[in-house]
Design an enzyme around this catalytic site. Structure first.
Site, PDB file in Angstrom:
ATOM      1  NE  ARG A  56      -2.033  -1.048   3.711  1.00 41.49           N
ATOM      2  CZ  ARG A  56      -1.894  -2.452   4.346  1.00 41.49           C
ATOM      3  NH1 ARG A  56      -2.574  -3.529   3.775  1.00 41.49           N
ATOM      4  NH2 ARG A  56      -1.265  -2.547   5.484  1.00 41.49           N
ATOM      5  CB  CYS A 147       4.517  -0.467  25.040  1.00 44.06           C
ATOM      6  SG  CYS A 147       2.750  -1.231  24.816  1.00 44.06           S
ATOM      7  CB  SER A 177      -0.186   6.175  20.316  1.00 44.39           C
ATOM      8  OG  SER A 177       0.442   6.105  21.582  1.00 44.39           O
ATOM      9  N   GLY A 178      -0.990   2.910  21.472  1.00 43.99           N
ATOM     10  CA  GLY A 178      -0.559   1.502  21.362  1.00 43.99           C
ATOM     11  C   GLY A 178      -1.212   0.669  20.265  1.00 43.99           C
ATOM     12  CE  LYS A 233       0.832  -9.093  24.197  1.00 50.12           C
ATOM     13  NZ  LYS A 233       0.486  -7.756  23.541  1.00 50.12           N
ATOM     14  CG  HIS A 262       1.358   2.685  27.508  1.00 54.63           C
ATOM     15  ND1 HIS A 262       0.407   3.128  26.661  1.00 54.63           N
ATOM     16  CD2 HIS A 262       1.627   1.453  27.077  1.00 54.63           C
ATOM     17  CE1 HIS A 262       0.056   2.363  25.597  1.00 54.63           C
ATOM     18  NE2 HIS A 262       0.806   1.517  25.837  1.00 54.63           N
TER      19      HIS A 262
HETATM   20  N1  LIG Z   1       2.552   1.704  19.117  1.00 53.65           N
HETATM   21  C1  LIG Z   1       3.097   1.134  20.314  1.00 53.65           C
HETATM   22  O1  LIG Z   1       3.093   1.900  21.400  1.00 53.65           O
HETATM   23  C2  LIG Z   1       3.851  -0.067  20.194  1.00 53.65           C
HETATM   24  C3  LIG Z   1       4.592  -0.396  21.075  1.00 53.65           C
HETATM   25  C4  LIG Z   1       5.135  -1.718  21.154  1.00 53.65           C
HETATM   26  C5  LIG Z   1       5.121  -2.405  20.102  1.00 53.65           C
HETATM   27  N2  LIG Z   1       4.408  -2.166  19.154  1.00 53.65           N
HETATM   28  C6  LIG Z   1       4.576  -3.046  17.738  1.00 53.65           C
HETATM   29  O2  LIG Z   1       5.001  -2.314  16.840  1.00 53.65           O
HETATM   30  C7  LIG Z   1       4.063  -2.816  15.665  1.00 53.65           C
HETATM   31  C8  LIG Z   1       3.699  -1.670  14.726  1.00 53.65           C
HETATM   32  O3  LIG Z   1       2.867  -0.845  15.649  1.00 53.65           O
HETATM   33  P1  LIG Z   1       2.502   0.771  15.165  1.00 53.65           P
HETATM   34  O4  LIG Z   1       1.966   1.561  16.422  1.00 53.65           O
HETATM   35  O5  LIG Z   1       3.617   1.489  14.653  1.00 53.65           O
HETATM   36  O6  LIG Z   1       1.334   0.486  14.092  1.00 53.65           O
HETATM   37  P2  LIG Z   1       0.993   1.238  12.683  1.00 53.65           P
HETATM   38  O7  LIG Z   1       1.104   2.836  13.116  1.00 53.65           O
HETATM   39  O8  LIG Z   1      -0.398   0.978  12.517  1.00 53.65           O
HETATM   40  O9  LIG Z   1       2.060   0.937  11.415  1.00 53.65           O
HETATM   41  C9  LIG Z   1       2.066  -0.169  11.269  1.00 53.65           C
HETATM   42  C10 LIG Z   1       3.289  -0.452  10.064  1.00 53.65           C
HETATM   43  O10 LIG Z   1       3.104  -1.612   9.701  1.00 53.65           O
HETATM   44  C11 LIG Z   1       3.173  -1.519   8.224  1.00 53.65           C
HETATM   45  N3  LIG Z   1       2.397  -2.950   7.793  1.00 53.65           N
HETATM   46  C12 LIG Z   1       1.330  -3.372   8.242  1.00 53.65           C
HETATM   47  N4  LIG Z   1       1.131  -4.426   7.302  1.00 53.65           N
HETATM   48  C13 LIG Z   1       2.031  -4.863   6.633  1.00 53.65           C
HETATM   49  C14 LIG Z   1       2.059  -5.977   5.656  1.00 53.65           C
HETATM   50  N5  LIG Z   1       1.467  -6.540   5.259  1.00 53.65           N
HETATM   51  N6  LIG Z   1       3.436  -5.777   5.264  1.00 53.65           N
HETATM   52  C15 LIG Z   1       4.306  -4.834   5.554  1.00 53.65           C
HETATM   53  N7  LIG Z   1       4.174  -3.917   6.303  1.00 53.65           N
HETATM   54  C16 LIG Z   1       3.045  -3.909   6.839  1.00 53.65           C
HETATM   55  C17 LIG Z   1       2.407  -0.522   7.935  1.00 53.65           C
HETATM   56  O11 LIG Z   1       2.602  -0.224   6.544  1.00 53.65           O
HETATM   57  P3  LIG Z   1       1.590   0.629   5.595  1.00 53.65           P
HETATM   58  O12 LIG Z   1       1.599   2.081   6.005  1.00 53.65           O
HETATM   59  O13 LIG Z   1       2.218   0.219   4.285  1.00 53.65           O
HETATM   60  O14 LIG Z   1       0.321  -0.321   5.936  1.00 53.65           O
HETATM   61  C18 LIG Z   1       2.973   0.600   8.834  1.00 53.65           C
HETATM   62  O15 LIG Z   1       4.206   0.889   8.407  1.00 53.65           O
HETATM   63  C19 LIG Z   1       3.123  -3.711  16.139  1.00 53.65           C
HETATM   64  O16 LIG Z   1       3.329  -5.064  16.010  1.00 53.65           O
HETATM   65  C20 LIG Z   1       2.822  -3.297  17.533  1.00 53.65           C
HETATM   66  O17 LIG Z   1       2.449  -4.307  18.371  1.00 53.65           O
HETATM   67  C21 LIG Z   1       3.663  -0.984  19.248  1.00 53.65           C
END
Ligand SMILES: NC(=O)c1ccc[n+]([C@@H]2O[C@H](COP(=O)([O-])OP(=O)(O)OC[C@H]3O[C@@H](n4cnc5c(N)ncnc54)[C@H](OP(=O)(O)O)[C@@H]3O)[C@@H](O)[C@H]2O)c1
EC number: 1.2.1.11
Length: 361
Positions: A56, A147, A177-178, A233, A262
Site C-alpha cells: 500500500r 510497551c 497510540s498503543g 505478557k 502509558h
Molecule cells: N504503538 C506502540 O506503542 C507499540 C509498542 C510496542 C510494540 N508495538 C508493535 O509495533 C508494531 C507496529 O505498531 P505501530 O503502532 O507502528 O502501528 P501502525 O502505526 O499501524 O503501523 C503499522 C506499520 O506496519 C506496516 N504494515 C502493516 N501491514 C503490513 C504488511 N502486510 N506488510 C508490510 N508492512 C505492513 C504498515 O505499513 P503500511 O503503511 O504500508 O500499511 C505500517 O508501516 C505492532 O506489531 C505493535 O504491536 C507498538
C-alpha cells in the site's frame, strides 16, 4: 541509485567500526516514524537506510534527516543488503518475514510478540540486561518487550537488587497510540462524535466499547485464565528480562482515552522494610529515570505533560502505612519511545558498541 536507498560515507575515525546497513520494516507506522526521528536526534550512524512497509505504501517518499527515501514493499526487499533490520509492522508480518531476513544474514530487532519467549532469542531492555547483547543470538533475533513491561522492569531491577521483590501488583492506563496511528485517529473521531450526542454516527474498528470518555479493562484477547494476553505478557516478559522465573507480578491492563504515553500504578511488596527517602534516591539514580516527588511530595507526572520524553517519569512514591515492606508508585512513559522505538534503537546502539553486528553469519 536503487529506490529506497541512500549510501552515506563511512566517515568514522581510523579503527572505528563501519556503520551498519539498516532496514526499517513498518517505516510508515507510528513506531517506525518514531524510530527514524530518534535515529536522527541521537546521531545513530548507518551505512545505508532502507524503508520498508506494505505494498500500500510502496513508492511513497519519506524524509529522514535531510534525505528522501522511497518506501519499498516487504515482498520486494532483499534483506541480504542490510546488517540489521528493525521490524515494527505487526506480529503476522514478523512471523512471515523475520525468518526470511535472518536467513539472508540480517540481525533482526523485533517489536512484536512473535519471538519474545523463544529461548534462543534474548528479550532485552538495555538498562536491565544489555549483557545479553555481547553475543549474536542463535536465532539471529533480539526481541523488544511489551510497551508496559519495559518501564516496569527498569524500576523493578533496582528494587529487586536492594530489597528483593516479593510480589508486584500493577494497573496500567494505556494510551490509544498503543494501536498505532489508527488508534489515535479513532480516539479523536469517536470523541468528536460523542460530543455531538449519543446518537451521532460512529463505527469503531479498534476500541469496543468506544474509548471516547470511557476506559476499557481489556487489551488484547482474553485467555482461558480470565487474564488478557497483554496481562500475561507483562508477567512472563518481566520474568524473562529480570531472570527471575518465579517473580510474582499480576496486572490489570486498561485502555484509557489518552493519545500517547502509558501510565502504571505499581504496588510492590519487598522482602525487607523499605525507607521512602532511600527508595526515592535509588529510583532517581537509575539510568534515564526522573522522580518528580524527589523534592516536593505533591509533584507527579501525567501523559500530557511528559509526552515525547525519552525518560521514565515516576511520582506518588508511598511506603504503605500498614506494611513497611510495601510501597506504591505511579509511572508514566512514552509508549512509542520508551515502550518501542527508543528501546529498539538502544538495542541497536548496544549491538554496534559491543561489535556484535560484525560477526555476520
Ligand atoms: N504503538 C506502540 O506503542 C507499540 C509498542 C510496542 C510494540 N508495538 C508493535 O509495533 C508494531 C507496529 O505498531 P505501530 O503502532 O507502528 O502501528 P501502525 O502505526 O499501524 O503501523 C503499522 C506499520 O506496519 C506496516 N504494515 C502493516 N501491514 C503490513 C504488511 N502486510 N506488510 C508490510 N508492512 C505492513 C504498515 O505499513 P503500511 O503503511 O504500508 O500499511 C505500517 O508501516 C505492532 O506489531 C505493535 O504491536 C507498538
Amino acid at each position: 541509485m536503487t529506490p529506497g536507498t541512500t549510501t552515506l560515507e563511512a566517515t568514522g575515525t581510523a579503527g572505528a567500526t563501519v556503520p551498519p546497513r539498516v532496514a526499517i520494516v513498518g517505516a510508515t507506522g507510528a513506531v517506525g516514524s518514531t524510530l527514524m526521528e530518534l535515529m536522527e536526534s541521537r546521531g545513530f550512524r548507518y551505512g545505508e537506510l532502507h524503508l520498508v512497509a506494505s505494498s500500500r505504501s510502496a513508492g511513497r517518499v519519506l524524509t529522514v534527516g535531510e534525505r528522501e527515501y522511497t518506501v519499498v514493499a516487504v515482498e520486494d526487499f532483499d534483506f541480504s543488503r542490510v546488517d540489521v533490520a528493525f521490524f515494527s509492522a505487526g506480529t503476522a508480518v514478523s512471523e512471515k518475514w523475520v525468518p526470511v531476513a535472518t536467513e539472508a544474514g540480517a540481525l533482526v530487532i523485533d517489536n512484536t510478540i512473535a519471538f519474545r519467549m523463544d529461548p534462543d532469542t534474548p528479550l532485552v531492555v538495555p538498562q536491565v540486561n544489555a549483557h545479553e547483547l555481547d553475543r549474536r543470538p542463535a536465532s539471529g533475533i533480539v526481541a523488544n518487550p511489551n510497551c508496559s513491561t519495559i518501564p516496569l522492569v527498569r524500576l523493578l531491577r533496582g528494587v529487586e537488587d536492594r530489597w528483593g521483590v516479593r510480589n508486584a501488583v500493577v494497573s496500567t492506563y494505556q494510551a490509544a497510540s498503543g494501536l498505532g496511528y489508527s488508534g489515535v485517529e479513532e480516539l479523536q473521531e469517536s470523541s468528536r462524535a460523542a460530543l455531538q450526542g449519543p446518537d451521532a454516527d460512529f463505527e469503531a474498528t479498534h476500541f469496543r466499547p468506544t474509548l471516547a470518555f470511557n476506559v476499557i479493562p481489556k487489551i488484547d484477547r482474553f485467555l482461558d485464565s480470565g487474564f488478557t494476553l497483554e496481562e500475561e505478557k507483562m508477567l512472563r516478559e518481566s520474568r524473562k528480562i529480570l531472570g527471575l522465573p518465579h517473580l510474582d507480578v499480576t496486572t490489570t491492563c486498561v485502555r484509557v482515552p489518552v493519545a500517547n504515553c502509558h501510565s502504571e500504578a505499581v504496588y510492590v511488596e519487598c522482602q525487607e522494610p523499605v525507607d521512602r527517602a532511600e527508595l526515592v534516591r535509588l529510583l532517581a539514580a537509575l539510568p534515564e529515570v526522573r522522580v518528580h516527588d524527589e523534592e516536593t511530595i505533591s509533584a507527579f507526572p501525567t501523559p500530557a505533560v511528559v509526552d515525547s520524553s525519552d525518560i521514565v517519569h515516576v511520582g506518588r512514591v508511598r511506603v504503605t502505612q500498614n506494611n513497611p515492606r510495601a510501597f506504591w508508585l505511579w509511572l508514566v512513559a512514552d509508549n512509542l519511545r520508551i515502550g518501542a522505538a527508543l528501546n529498539a534503537l538502544q538495542i541497536g546502539e548496544e549491538l554496534v558498541a559491543r561489535g556484535t553486528l560484525e560477526g555476520r553469519p
